[in-house]
Design a protein around this motif. Sequence first.
Motif, PDB file in Angstrom:
ATOM      1  N   MET A 137     -58.551 106.073 -26.885  1.00  0.00           N
ATOM      2  CA  MET A 137     -58.827 105.079 -28.056  1.00  0.00           C
ATOM      3  C   MET A 137     -58.059 104.755 -28.835  1.00  0.00           C
ATOM      4  O   MET A 137     -57.904 103.134 -29.295  1.00  0.00           O
ATOM      5  CB  MET A 137     -60.387 105.584 -28.377  1.00  0.00           C
ATOM      6  N   VAL A 138     -57.111 105.343 -29.446  1.00  0.00           N
ATOM      7  CA  VAL A 138     -56.031 105.092 -30.561  1.00  0.00           C
ATOM      8  C   VAL A 138     -55.330 104.088 -29.596  1.00  0.00           C
ATOM      9  O   VAL A 138     -54.939 103.013 -30.271  1.00  0.00           O
ATOM     10  CB  VAL A 138     -55.612 106.203 -31.063  1.00  0.00           C
ATOM     11  N   TYR A 139     -54.813 104.488 -28.470  1.00  0.00           N
ATOM     12  CA  TYR A 139     -53.789 103.708 -27.918  1.00  0.00           C
ATOM     13  C   TYR A 139     -54.197 102.166 -27.652  1.00  0.00           C
ATOM     14  O   TYR A 139     -53.578 101.423 -27.395  1.00  0.00           O
ATOM     15  CB  TYR A 139     -53.254 104.203 -26.571  1.00  0.00           C
ATOM     16  N   LEU A 140     -55.697 102.171 -27.268  1.00  0.00           N
ATOM     17  CA  LEU A 140     -56.127 100.912 -26.831  1.00  0.00           C
ATOM     18  C   LEU A 140     -56.305  99.994 -28.143  1.00  0.00           C
ATOM     19  O   LEU A 140     -55.679  98.891 -27.736  1.00  0.00           O
ATOM     20  CB  LEU A 140     -57.905 101.139 -26.439  1.00  0.00           C
ATOM     21  N   GLY A 141     -56.227 100.468 -29.183  1.00  0.00           N
ATOM     22  CA  GLY A 141     -56.178  99.570 -30.282  1.00  0.00           C
ATOM     23  C   GLY A 141     -54.618  99.182 -30.442  1.00  0.00           C
ATOM     24  O   GLY A 141     -54.473  97.922 -30.803  1.00  0.00           O
ATOM     25  N   LEU A 142     -54.020 100.057 -30.301  1.00  0.00           N
ATOM     26  CA  LEU A 142     -52.287  99.881 -30.467  1.00  0.00           C
ATOM     27  C   LEU A 142     -51.932  98.754 -29.434  1.00  0.00           C
ATOM     28  O   LEU A 142     -51.029  97.661 -29.639  1.00  0.00           O
ATOM     29  CB  LEU A 142     -51.280 101.158 -30.333  1.00  0.00           C
ATOM     30  N   VAL A 143     -52.341  98.994 -27.994  1.00  0.00           N
ATOM     31  CA  VAL A 143     -52.017  98.032 -26.889  1.00  0.00           C
ATOM     32  C   VAL A 143     -52.591  96.740 -27.060  1.00  0.00           C
ATOM     33  O   VAL A 143     -51.994  95.586 -26.884  1.00  0.00           O
ATOM     34  CB  VAL A 143     -52.362  98.890 -25.650  1.00  0.00           C
ATOM     35  N   ALA A 156     -49.687 101.332 -38.355  1.00  0.00           N
ATOM     36  CA  ALA A 156     -50.832 100.750 -37.479  1.00  0.00           C
ATOM     37  C   ALA A 156     -51.659  99.923 -38.523  1.00  0.00           C
ATOM     38  O   ALA A 156     -51.951  98.792 -38.421  1.00  0.00           O
ATOM     39  CB  ALA A 156     -51.623 101.611 -36.926  1.00  0.00           C
ATOM     40  N   VAL A 157     -51.903 100.419 -39.500  1.00  0.00           N
ATOM     41  CA  VAL A 157     -52.562  99.713 -40.740  1.00  0.00           C
ATOM     42  C   VAL A 157     -51.607  98.865 -41.334  1.00  0.00           C
ATOM     43  O   VAL A 157     -52.072  97.784 -41.824  1.00  0.00           O
ATOM     44  CB  VAL A 157     -52.992 100.998 -41.992  1.00  0.00           C
ATOM     45  N   LEU A 158     -50.446  98.927 -41.399  1.00  0.00           N
ATOM     46  CA  LEU A 158     -49.486  97.713 -41.877  1.00  0.00           C
ATOM     47  C   LEU A 158     -49.555  96.679 -40.929  1.00  0.00           C
ATOM     48  O   LEU A 158     -49.719  95.678 -41.535  1.00  0.00           O
ATOM     49  CB  LEU A 158     -48.153  98.404 -42.094  1.00  0.00           C
ATOM     50  N   ALA A 159     -49.445  96.812 -39.717  1.00  0.00           N
ATOM     51  CA  ALA A 159     -49.857  95.650 -38.687  1.00  0.00           C
ATOM     52  C   ALA A 159     -51.003  94.907 -38.883  1.00  0.00           C
ATOM     53  O   ALA A 159     -51.086  93.773 -38.732  1.00  0.00           O
ATOM     54  CB  ALA A 159     -49.664  96.374 -37.353  1.00  0.00           C
ATOM     55  N   ALA A 160     -51.998  95.908 -39.127  1.00  0.00           N
ATOM     56  CA  ALA A 160     -53.551  95.072 -39.140  1.00  0.00           C
ATOM     57  C   ALA A 160     -53.582  94.518 -40.395  1.00  0.00           C
ATOM     58  O   ALA A 160     -54.092  93.297 -40.318  1.00  0.00           O
ATOM     59  CB  ALA A 160     -54.477  96.231 -39.345  1.00  0.00           C
ATOM     60  N   LEU A 167     -56.540  98.482 -36.946  1.00  0.00           N
ATOM     61  CA  LEU A 167     -57.012  99.355 -38.173  1.00  0.00           C
ATOM     62  C   LEU A 167     -58.182 100.232 -37.368  1.00  0.00           C
ATOM     63  O   LEU A 167     -57.809 101.454 -38.178  1.00  0.00           O
ATOM     64  CB  LEU A 167     -57.866  98.132 -38.776  1.00  0.00           C
ATOM     65  N   ALA A 168     -58.622 100.098 -36.437  1.00  0.00           N
ATOM     66  CA  ALA A 168     -59.515 101.179 -35.885  1.00  0.00           C
ATOM     67  C   ALA A 168     -58.484 101.988 -35.520  1.00  0.00           C
ATOM     68  O   ALA A 168     -58.854 103.370 -35.484  1.00  0.00           O
ATOM     69  CB  ALA A 168     -60.260 100.446 -34.704  1.00  0.00           C
ATOM     70  N   ALA A 169     -57.481 102.071 -34.795  1.00  0.00           N
ATOM     71  CA  ALA A 169     -56.723 103.211 -34.163  1.00  0.00           C
ATOM     72  C   ALA A 169     -55.995 103.833 -35.568  1.00  0.00           C
ATOM     73  O   ALA A 169     -56.292 104.943 -35.366  1.00  0.00           O
ATOM     74  CB  ALA A 169     -55.253 102.234 -33.662  1.00  0.00           C
ATOM     75  N   GLY A 170     -55.712 103.083 -36.434  1.00  0.00           N
ATOM     76  CA  GLY A 170     -55.389 104.033 -37.756  1.00  0.00           C
ATOM     77  C   GLY A 170     -56.328 104.848 -38.418  1.00  0.00           C
ATOM     78  O   GLY A 170     -56.351 105.873 -38.580  1.00  0.00           O
ATOM     79  N   LEU A 171     -57.870 104.374 -38.419  1.00  0.00           N
ATOM     80  CA  LEU A 171     -58.735 105.264 -38.983  1.00  0.00           C
ATOM     81  C   LEU A 171     -59.207 106.128 -37.959  1.00  0.00           C
ATOM     82  O   LEU A 171     -59.482 107.605 -38.367  1.00  0.00           O
ATOM     83  CB  LEU A 171     -59.999 104.207 -39.194  1.00  0.00           C
ATOM     84  N   LEU A 172     -59.253 106.073 -36.634  1.00  0.00           N
ATOM     85  CA  LEU A 172     -59.404 107.056 -35.590  1.00  0.00           C
ATOM     86  C   LEU A 172     -58.271 108.170 -35.615  1.00  0.00           C
ATOM     87  O   LEU A 172     -58.638 109.443 -35.698  1.00  0.00           O
ATOM     88  CB  LEU A 172     -59.485 106.624 -34.253  1.00  0.00           C
ATOM     89  N   THR A 173     -57.134 107.935 -35.991  1.00  0.00           N
ATOM     90  CA  THR A 173     -56.128 108.809 -35.923  1.00  0.00           C
ATOM     91  C   THR A 173     -56.441 109.548 -37.259  1.00  0.00           C
ATOM     92  O   THR A 173     -56.042 111.030 -37.152  1.00  0.00           O
ATOM     93  CB  THR A 173     -54.639 108.015 -36.008  1.00  0.00           C
TER      94      THR A 173
END
Length: 421
Positions: free
Chosen positions: A247-253, A314-318, A408-414
Amino acid sequence: MTSTLTPAERAIVNRAAKRLIPFMALLYFISFLDRVNVGFAALTMNKDIGLSASAYGFGAGIFFIGYFLFEIPSNLIMKKVGARVWIARIMISWGILSACTAFVTGPASFWIVRFLLGIAEAGFFPGMILYLTFWFPKEVRGRVMAGFLIAVPLSSALGAPLSTWLLGTSIFGMKGWQSMFLIEAVPALILGIAVLFLLPDGPRDAKFLSADERATLLAVLEREQGEASHSSLKAGLASPTVWRYAMVYLGLVAGLYGFSFWAPQMIKSLSGLSNVQVGLLSIAPFALGAAAMRYWGGRSDRKGGSAWFLVAPAVLAALAFFAAAFSPDPAITFALFVVAAIGINAALPVFWGRPAALLTGAAAAGGIALINSIGNLGGYIGPFAVGWLHDATGSYAAGMVALGGGLLAAGLLTTLDARRR
């Protein structure tokens, strides 16, 4: 972080890295170029074959549906038949299908070729990640992952001026975007054959190491296998942690491909630049993303690879995408694109160092493929969302907000996963 490798062991690891990583990065460079060059082709192709923004976004992303369906079987086959033969097969088949993109005539044929290209390339990236676990202990994986993954931003940085220049060329009387697809498919075919001669299946087959060096490296890797949390295929596929990583990778990709496939058109929309100018300007975000990836992957290794090294970029990019969506100034918007690219690319090697340390054996083959296949659905969701929202609103702003939300979701899930651990 205190090293567990002796100086002699580290020297062997470094020798393997110098021999393998540049070649692997070159393979991934060509792979990534052949999947994202469609973003540059879209500058002229969309009008020629009648693609709307949403139809283009769907076609750009449908690549990942084929990828998703065949990823796990491909990785398991590679573990059985060996990396050398299987990676060569993948590269030759995707080179042929990438060339076929030159002959699409409308939305349906474009979608079909992109889907088949995803099937052909399925297993290449997770196969490469799995292959790295055959060679390198976890304390150096952030650095070697960065050395391999640097091909992602470099393929866009170097491919941008090349692809836009090819848009102005013609071979056999074809249009520029058709010539581009044909010319850029050739390296995949050549390198696919080269893999058969240059890529050993594993340390046991490494002729560039002596017998003692091979034994030492295998001992280091076997020592680590006992520390992994999962080794069986069933354990790897059933692990809740593996699914959280997916799920984290889904947000990044979604952020990576949503931006990569649309960056040329987003940049052109800022101030009406020519295609060549768009190509030159596109170098900046991806070149700086490459530098950030290299620096951040090494720093993560030195500091022990805590979750913060994944969350922060990840949050920086968001935040950069959120700000770009509401920026009234084209120069500031472009600068924010650069920041977003830096954040996304810095997060990638840190991310892949985490599941690679968790899994070994059959669990690594299945688990890494599962993470990548689920995560790469973001490669469908991101580009399609940007295209659909552009058709609905007439602007890229809503798409930028959507990409930022995924990151942002990827960062929060991590963060939540780290606290649970």
